[in-house]
Each structure stands twice: as structure tokens, then as C-alpha cells.
Design a protein around this motif. Structure first.
Motif, mmCIF file in Angstrom:
data_model
loop_
_atom_site.group_PDB
_atom_site.id
_atom_site.type_symbol
_atom_site.label_atom_id
_atom_site.label_comp_id
_atom_site.label_asym_id
_atom_site.label_seq_id
_atom_site.Cartn_x
_atom_site.Cartn_y
_atom_site.Cartn_z
ATOM 1 N N PHE A 119 26.135 7.740 2.567
ATOM 2 C CA PHE A 119 26.814 6.448 2.615
ATOM 3 C C PHE A 119 28.115 6.575 3.395
ATOM 4 O O PHE A 119 28.684 7.649 3.478
ATOM 5 C CB PHE A 119 27.063 5.936 1.203
ATOM 6 N N PRO A 120 28.602 5.474 3.912
ATOM 7 C CA PRO A 120 29.822 5.558 4.712
ATOM 8 C C PRO A 120 31.073 5.684 3.851
ATOM 9 O O PRO A 120 31.069 5.306 2.681
ATOM 10 C CB PRO A 120 29.849 4.228 5.471
ATOM 11 N N PHE A 121 32.128 6.229 4.440
ATOM 12 C CA PHE A 121 33.442 6.198 3.811
ATOM 13 C C PHE A 121 34.478 5.919 4.895
ATOM 14 O O PHE A 121 34.179 6.017 6.082
ATOM 15 C CB PHE A 121 33.737 7.508 3.059
ATOM 16 N N GLU A 175 27.622 -5.680 12.834
ATOM 17 C CA GLU A 175 26.473 -4.912 13.325
ATOM 18 C C GLU A 175 25.635 -4.295 12.217
ATOM 19 O O GLU A 175 24.524 -3.854 12.478
ATOM 20 C CB GLU A 175 26.951 -3.795 14.266
ATOM 21 N N CYS A 176 26.153 -4.204 11.021
ATOM 22 C CA CYS A 176 25.402 -3.588 9.927
ATOM 23 C C CYS A 176 24.080 -4.326 9.735
ATOM 24 O O CYS A 176 24.090 -5.525 9.474
ATOM 25 C CB CYS A 176 26.227 -3.635 8.650
ATOM 26 N N PRO A 177 22.944 -3.654 9.851
ATOM 27 C CA PRO A 177 21.671 -4.385 9.758
ATOM 28 C C PRO A 177 21.468 -5.148 8.445
ATOM 29 O O PRO A 177 21.121 -6.325 8.496
ATOM 30 C CB PRO A 177 20.617 -3.298 9.969
ATOM 31 N N PRO A 178 21.659 -4.546 7.270
ATOM 32 C CA PRO A 178 21.450 -5.373 6.073
ATOM 33 C C PRO A 178 22.705 -6.119 5.624
ATOM 34 O O PRO A 178 22.687 -6.725 4.562
ATOM 35 C CB PRO A 178 21.011 -4.361 5.025
ATOM 36 N N LYS A 179 23.736 -6.090 6.406
ATOM 37 C CA LYS A 179 24.971 -6.834 6.127
ATOM 38 C C LYS A 179 25.551 -6.509 4.744
ATOM 39 O O LYS A 179 25.723 -7.383 3.907
ATOM 40 C CB LYS A 179 24.718 -8.348 6.215
ATOM 41 N N CYS A 180 25.814 -5.245 4.528
ATOM 42 C CA CYS A 180 26.317 -4.872 3.213
ATOM 43 C C CYS A 180 27.803 -4.551 3.244
ATOM 44 O O CYS A 180 28.343 -4.048 2.277
ATOM 45 C CB CYS A 180 25.520 -3.706 2.661
ATOM 46 N N ILE A 181 28.480 -4.821 4.366
ATOM 47 C CA ILE A 181 29.926 -4.587 4.443
ATOM 48 C C ILE A 181 30.631 -5.929 4.328
ATOM 49 O O ILE A 181 30.185 -6.914 4.925
ATOM 50 C CB ILE A 181 30.293 -3.903 5.775
ATOM 51 N N TYR A 182 31.696 -5.946 3.565
ATOM 52 C CA TYR A 182 32.464 -7.185 3.409
ATOM 53 C C TYR A 182 33.932 -6.869 3.668
ATOM 54 O O TYR A 182 34.505 -6.010 3.014
ATOM 55 C CB TYR A 182 32.272 -7.747 1.998
ATOM 56 N N ASP A 194 34.704 -3.787 1.276
ATOM 57 C CA ASP A 194 33.710 -3.406 0.266
ATOM 58 C C ASP A 194 32.410 -3.019 0.948
ATOM 59 O O ASP A 194 32.001 -3.658 1.915
ATOM 60 C CB ASP A 194 33.403 -4.572 -0.674
ATOM 61 N N ILE A 195 31.771 -1.994 0.428
ATOM 62 C CA ILE A 195 30.410 -1.681 0.873
ATOM 63 C C ILE A 195 29.528 -1.631 -0.362
ATOM 64 O O ILE A 195 29.848 -0.949 -1.335
ATOM 65 C CB ILE A 195 30.343 -0.337 1.628
ATOM 66 N N ASP A 196 28.459 -2.417 -0.308
ATOM 67 C CA ASP A 196 27.513 -2.419 -1.414
ATOM 68 C C ASP A 196 26.484 -1.335 -1.125
ATOM 69 O O ASP A 196 25.565 -1.522 -0.335
ATOM 70 C CB ASP A 196 26.843 -3.791 -1.507
ATOM 71 N N CYS A 200 23.101 -0.732 1.240
ATOM 72 C CA CYS A 200 23.254 0.119 2.416
ATOM 73 C C CYS A 200 22.046 1.025 2.584
ATOM 74 O O CYS A 200 21.542 1.582 1.624
ATOM 75 C CB CYS A 200 24.498 0.981 2.242
ATOM 76 N N MET A 201 21.558 1.133 3.810
ATOM 77 C CA MET A 201 20.381 1.988 4.016
ATOM 78 C C MET A 201 20.723 3.241 4.800
ATOM 79 O O MET A 201 19.846 3.855 5.399
ATOM 80 C CB MET A 201 19.256 1.214 4.668
ATOM 81 N N SER A 202 21.990 3.606 4.823
ATOM 82 C CA SER A 202 22.399 4.892 5.396
ATOM 83 C C SER A 202 21.979 5.065 6.844
ATOM 84 O O SER A 202 21.588 6.148 7.248
ATOM 85 C CB SER A 202 21.819 6.062 4.588
ATOM 86 N N CYS A 203 22.047 3.973 7.590
ATOM 87 C CA CYS A 203 21.548 4.075 8.955
ATOM 88 C C CYS A 203 22.616 4.584 9.904
ATOM 89 O O CYS A 203 22.321 4.972 11.010
ATOM 90 C CB CYS A 203 21.066 2.721 9.424
ATOM 91 N N GLN A 204 23.842 4.533 9.495
ATOM 92 C CA GLN A 204 25.031 4.951 10.243
ATOM 93 C C GLN A 204 25.267 4.161 11.525
ATOM 94 O O GLN A 204 25.933 4.648 12.426
ATOM 95 C CB GLN A 204 25.049 6.459 10.469
ATOM 96 N N ILE A 205 24.761 2.946 11.593
ATOM 97 C CA ILE A 205 25.073 2.128 12.756
ATOM 98 C C ILE A 205 26.556 1.725 12.730
ATOM 99 O O ILE A 205 27.204 1.650 13.773
ATOM 100 C CB ILE A 205 24.127 0.913 12.799
ATOM 101 N N CYS A 206 27.101 1.538 11.531
ATOM 102 C CA CYS A 206 28.530 1.194 11.439
ATOM 103 C C CYS A 206 29.371 2.295 12.077
ATOM 104 O O CYS A 206 30.364 2.024 12.745
ATOM 105 C CB CYS A 206 28.931 0.959 9.989
ATOM 106 N N VAL A 207 28.960 3.545 11.867
ATOM 107 C CA VAL A 207 29.707 4.669 12.426
ATOM 108 C C VAL A 207 29.628 4.645 13.954
ATOM 109 O O VAL A 207 30.609 4.880 14.648
ATOM 110 C CB VAL A 207 29.144 5.993 11.886
HETATM 111 S S1 SF4 Z 1 25.156 2.886 7.025
HETATM 112 FE FE1 SF4 Z 1 24.035 1.160 7.912
HETATM 113 S S2 SF4 Z 1 23.529 -0.120 6.155
HETATM 114 FE FE2 SF4 Z 1 25.124 1.284 5.478
HETATM 115 S S3 SF4 Z 1 27.038 0.180 5.792
HETATM 116 FE FE3 SF4 Z 1 26.676 1.367 7.634
HETATM 117 S S4 SF4 Z 1 25.601 -0.024 9.028
HETATM 118 FE FE4 SF4 Z 1 25.457 -0.901 6.962
#
Ligand code: SF4
Ligand code: SF4
Lengths: 384, 207
Positions: free
Chosen positions: B46-48, B71-78, B101-103, B107-114
Motif C-alpha cells: 500500500f502507498p505511504f 489517476e488512481c484507478p479505483p479512486k481510493c485517495i481522498y 486519506d487512502i482507503d 486500494c489494489m496496490s497498483c502503484q499508479i499513484c507512485v
Molecule cells: S496503489 Fe493504485 S489503487 Fe492504491 S492508492 Fe495508489 S493508485 Fe490507488
């Protein structure tokens, strides 16, 4: 087409003794033999299957519609979750479609990485598919655990490379996300050197086993013309003797550079499918042996590719690859905006499953489980 | 001979069974909570949020640009963006997230946010023992729970962190050099202006 020609494609009608009452059994959605949530409504005359209706959709996740609402890149992690055994090949098929759409070039090094990861994926998929098939045959555990032992080594390598064991999300449009970590290729080479021993072990354990032969030979036979007409691909098709491998016919990636053979079956029964998987593992090892020493240094991503604000020009593209389960294709239409206008997956698992009834009619109910297992499906891809 | 294949297979399993007593490599599992395999360096879950310096809230690199949220695919960042600016880790006035906040149940751990974060502010963690019976309190991480120091990042992903640190250092130096050059230019300009002024209006012009 004449009626008789059409009739030959329809499932044969099984004659039922009018005296007997049919027994309807719902196998699934939670049945030990179903790989996920899948239901077969089977009508039985004694032990014989006279009707079989596959019911799927329990795992529907709206993948295609979601993809049409988000950016191109945001669908990449979702493709991992189609056939969750083979996320690397799913990534590749999607990346290939987008590359065709946007006209991106893949650098040499990335092409090699793609081949290496795809062939490793094929090996672990086939090994586990055999393991699951044996599990369904009653060989509880042992073959499956041997397969998983090897799979684990491959997944560890994937984790080192991409950060995740199964949900790799590794490929990008025009290449790959990160370069290989230090020493990764050596570890792959070491594993590839060990793999033939594993395949030999698997074969010593299973090939020629009398129980396997008794239960698999001549069971679940699929005829080549029906297979072709139903659009069946992959091991299922090649087991019937049809020579069709997308790696050979489509020349995608750099598969032209490697010498490998496409194993073909003869009878189209379960045993042929098992045997083909074993032989394909051996061919994959051969491809890996050739690819590993050749891999060049260089960039891994097309400089034109960018994660944000990616807008391919209007057009359409279909990218397909030989995934371990069959032809996996992605069809995309772009209207020039940031998200695809149409996004369609051609899932090999679903299409290979459509002939399930034809293979099962007239067989014993106990064999239905085997025939289903030999198709090698993953419900994540069937239902999407 | 009938049964030959079965016997051959049984010999194989027997070899594996007996072999596991003598050969380490045939023992492929470990007993998890007591024994652990070494962490693989690139592992992600998960992201930090990364912070520099001592104070987690003051040192957050995040400037609340909300790209990751978009850009977060499931939109779990607020994210709630601040209305005021405060100096970031290089001293430039920036917005900061008043809420981040990150739910992680979504989150599917895709690391696109990174990948999309232009400020190297969000990175992937390796902490996986997060199971909880509290769906909301335990799985929605706010910015206090998300903030982790750069030293932690260097510890879990040494190679990647070294690269990021190098890049940030370079940028910082460039920025400093630019600031210095700008300051020098300004000073030179001021001096020139003053000299010109001095030349025009003789001695009284001095302050
Ligand atoms: S890892 Fe993927 S799903 Fe999780 S917060 Fe980042 S972009 Fe969103
Ligand atoms: S984490 Fe990065 S991308 Fe997300 S808001 Fe902060 S600076 Fe922007």
C-alpha cells in the motif's frame, strides 16, 4: 449453409429411455471442482450426461465498461485481474493493442523482457493447470504441490521484478515499467537450468500412469472442425491437431528469432491436452534458453510513451497474443480522448468453455469434472 | 506391465519425501509467524507519504496537486487541498494536504499513484500485516498514519530510494544554483541601478 452442415455443429442429441426420469444436478457455483464460481446445470440419465448448461457471470466485475470510463493506463492493473495466473501475458496483450493504436515502438530490451516473462508465465500456468487437473482426478495434493513449488520460484522472480507476485502491472505502452533488478537474469538462468528436471519429475509422476490413462484417454474428445468453428484456441485447439499458435502465425514481438516447435495432439482428448502442456513447458524452456543470453542493454520504454495525458489519435486496433490459455486479444477504439471509446477483451477462457457441452454429452458425470478441468480456465477472465 | 507407471510415480514421491529429511532445498516452506523469508526489495503493497526532517506534518513532500487522486484507478485517495501555503522541505511556499486519506480496503496496490506523482511524495510500503476487524478505523489511513520518514523509505527500498534521493538532491542544487544566480543577478542589477542613480544624483543618493 445447409441444414445438415449446421446440424453437425450442434451438440448431438442423446437418446433417452422414455421410462427413465432425468436427474437434474446443479454443479456449482460452489463446487470443489469449479475453478472459482461457475455453475453447470447437468441433466443425468443414470450416470450419463444428456444435457449440460454452463452458467457464468457470478464474477462479473464490469471490466470493459470501467475501462471505457478511465484512462488507458488505469486499465492496465485491471488486466492483471482477468486471468490472475498470467498477469504478465495479460499486460502484454493490452499493451500490444495500445501500441498498435498509438503507433508506439517497443525497444529491443523490453521485447526480450516481455518474451522472458511471458514464457515463465506459460510454464507456471501449465504446471498449475496440470496440477489442478490431477487434483480433480483424485490425486489430492501431490502433483499440484509440486507444480506450486516451481510456480513459487517463478512468482518470486516476478515479485523482484515488478513488486507483486500475481498482480504484476509491469508492462507499459511502449515497453516495461522498470528495468531488471541487479542479478535478476542470473537468477532466471539458474531457475531455467533447473526447470527441465522439474518437468522430468512431473512426467515421471504422471505420464504413463495407468490411472491417468484410463481416465483421460478417449474422454472429452473434441473434433478439429468443431474446435475451429467454435473459435477454440490454445492448447485445446492444438490438442485436436490443428496447427495454430499466434506466436507463429502473427509474428508479434520477437518470437521469429527463436527456434521452437508447436506441439500438436492427435485425439483431442484430455490426455492429449495434458501431454501438450508438458511439451509446451519444454518448448518454453527452450525459448528462455535462447532469449536469456541474447538480451541486449538499452532503454526499456519508448520515449514517446507517457503515463499521464495519453491520447491516441482516433482509430481502432486489435492486439492479440498467444496467452497460456489461448488467443488473448484486446480490441480498442479510440475517439481521440483520454479514454477508449470501446474496449473489448477476447478472453480465451470463455471461448474455450463454449464447447463444454459438446465434450461432455454422453460421458459419465464423474468425467464432466475432468473435462472441465482440462479446458484450463480462470473465472476472472470468463466473467470479467 | 500394468501398474508400472504408478510405481514410477510413487518412486518419485518417495524420493521427495525421503529427500526432505536430508536436503534443505527440498524443504520449500517455512512456518510463517515464527519464521520469515527475507523481504524482497521491490515488494509493494500500500502507498505511504514520505516526509523529510523531523516533523511528519511539516515535512510532507506532498503539495496536494491531486494528480494521484485523479489517476488512481479505483479512486481510493481522498485529498483536501489547503487554502494557505507553507514552506516545503526546500523552503518554497507550497500548498499542502489538509486531508489525505487512502482507503486501503479499496486500494489494489497498483502503484499508479507512485508513478504519476511528480514530487516523489508517495511511495509503496511493504507492511502487510494489516488485518483488522475494524473496517473503517483500521483500513482508512489518514495522513498521520500514512506519513513515514524518508529514512524508512531508504530502509525498505534502498536502491529505489537512493535514485530518488539523488534526483531530488540534484533538483535542489539546481534550484539553489538558480536562486543564487537570481540573487546575484538581482544584486548586480541593484548595484548597477544604485551606481547609475549615484552617478545621476551625486552624494545625497546614499542611504
Ligand atoms: S496503489 Fe493504485 S489503487 Fe492504491 S492508492 Fe495508489 S493508485 Fe490507488
Ligand atoms: S502525493 Fe504526489 S501526486 Fe498525490 S497530491 Fe501529493 S504531490 Fe500530488
Amino acid at each position: 449453409m445447409s441444414t445438415s452442415a449446421i446440424r453437425s455443429y450442434l451438440p448431438p442429441v442423446i437418446e433417452v429411455d422414455a421410462e427413465n426420469e432425468l436427474l437434474e444436478v446443479a454443479m456449482g457455483p460452489h463446487h470443489p471442482s469449479t475453478h472459482g464460481v461457475f455453475r453447470m446445470d447437468v441433466a443425468l440419465d443414470g450416470e450419463r450426461v444428456v444435457r449440460l448448461k454452463p452458467v457464468f457471470g457470478y464474477l462479473h466485475r464490469n471490466h470493459e465498461k470501467i475501462a471505457e470510463k478511465t484512462t488507458y493506463l488505469a486499465s492496465m492493473p485491471y488486466t492483471d485481474r482477468l486471468d490472475y495466473f498470467c498477469s504478465m501475458t495479460n499486460n502484454w496483450a493490452y499493451a500490444l493493442a495500445v501500441e498498435k493504436l498509438a503507433g508506439l515502438e517497443v525497444p529491443e530490451r523490453a521485447e526480450y523482457i516481455r518474451v522472458i516473462t511471458a514464457e515463465l508465465t506459460r510454464i507456471q500456468n501449465h504446471a498449475s493447470a496440470i496440477g489442478f487437473l490431477m487434483q480433480e482426478m483424485g490425486a489430492s495434493g501431490t502433483p499440484l504441490m509440486y507444480a506450486f513449488r516451481e510456480r513459487e520460484k517463478i512468482l518470486d522472480l516476478f515479485e523482484e521484478l515488478s513488486g507483486s507476485r500475481m498482480m504484476c502491472n509491469y508492462m507499459r505502452f511502449g515497453g516495461c515499467r522498470v528495468d531488471l533488478p541487479e542479478g535478476w537474469l542470473d537468477r532466471v538462468s539458474r531457475l531455467v537450468a533447473e526447470l527441465p528436471r522439474f518437468v522430468d519429475e512431473m512426467e515421471a509422476l504422471l505420464t504413463g500412469n495407468e490411472i491417468l490413462m484410463a481416465r483421460a484417454q478417449g474422454v472429452g474428445v473434441l473434433k478439429p472442425d468443431l474446435a475451429v468453428n467454435a473459435g477454440v484456441t490454445g492448447v485445446m485447439l492444438r490438442a485436436t491437431g490443428v496447427n495454430y499458435d499466434v506466436r507463429k502465425v502473427d509474428h508479434y514481438g520477437i518470437y521469429d528469432r527463436f527456434a521452437f516447435r508447436v506441439p500438436l495432439g492427435d485425439h483431442g482428448d484430455i490426455y492429449d491436452r495434458y501431454m501438450l502442456r508438458v511439451l509446451e513447458m519444454r518448448e518454453s524452456i527452450r525459448i528462455l534458453e535462447q532469449a536469456l543470453p541474447q538480451i541486449p542493454a538499452g532503454p526499456i520504454l519508448d520515449p514517446k510513451s507517457k503515463p499521464r495525458g495519453f491520447r491516441p489519435k482516433p482509430g481502432e486496433a486489435y492486439g492479440r497474443i498467444e496467452a497460456p490459455k489461448g488467443e488473448l486479444g484486446f480490441y480498442l477504439i479510440s475517439d481521440g480522448s483520454g479514454n477508449p471509446y470501446r474496449y473489448r477483451v477476447r478472453p480465451p477462457s470463455l471461448i474455450n468453455l463454449t464447447i463444454l457441452e459438446d465434450m461432455c454429452l454422453g460421458q459419465n458425470v464423474a468425467d464432466v469434472v475432468l473435462i472441465f478441468g482440462s479446458v484450463d480456465i480462470v473465472l476472472g477472465e470468463v466473467d470479467r | 506391465m500394468l501398474g508400472e507407471g504408478i510405481l514410477k510415480g510413487l518412486a518419485e514421491t518417495a524420493k521427495n519425501f525421503a529427500g526432505s529429511f536430508v536436503s534443505e532445498e527440498r524443504l520449500t516452506t517455512v512456518e510463517y509467524p515464527e519464521q520469515r523469508l527475507p523481504q524482497i526489495e521491490n515488494t509493494r503493497d500500500f502507498p505511504f507519504l514520505v516526509y523529510d526532517g523531523e516533523d511528519p506534518m511539516a515535512g510532507l513532500r506532498c503539495v496536494s496537486c491531486q494528480i494521484c487522486e485523479k489517476e488512481c484507478p479505483p479512486k481510493c485517495i481522498y485529498i483536501v487541498k489547503s487554502t494557505d501555503k507553507k514552506p516545503d522541505y526546500v523552503g518554497k511556499a507550497q500548498f499542502y494536504p489538509t486531508r489525505f486519506d487512502i482507503d486501503i480496503s479499496v486500494c489494489m496496490s497498483c502503484q499508479i499513484c507512485v508513478e504519476v506523482c511528480p514530487f516523489d511524495a508517495i511511495k509503496m510500503d511493504t507492511e502487510f500485516e494489516l488485518s483488522t476487524s475494524d473496517r473503517f478505523g483500521g483500513l482508512i489511513l489518514d495522513k498521520h498514519k500514512l506519513a513515514k520518514p524518508n529514512s524508512y523509505y531508504q530502509k525498505i527500498h534502498p536502491t529505489e530510494a537512493a535514485e530518488v534521493d539523488g534526483r531530488l538532491e540534484e533538483e535542489k542544487q539546481k534550484l539553489e544554483a538558480k536562486a543564487k544566480a537570481a540573487a546575484e543577478a538581482a544584486a548586480a542589477k541593484a548595484a548597477a541601478d544604485a551606481a547609475a542613480k549615484n552617478a545621476a544624483v551625486a552624494p545625497e543618493g546614499q542611504a
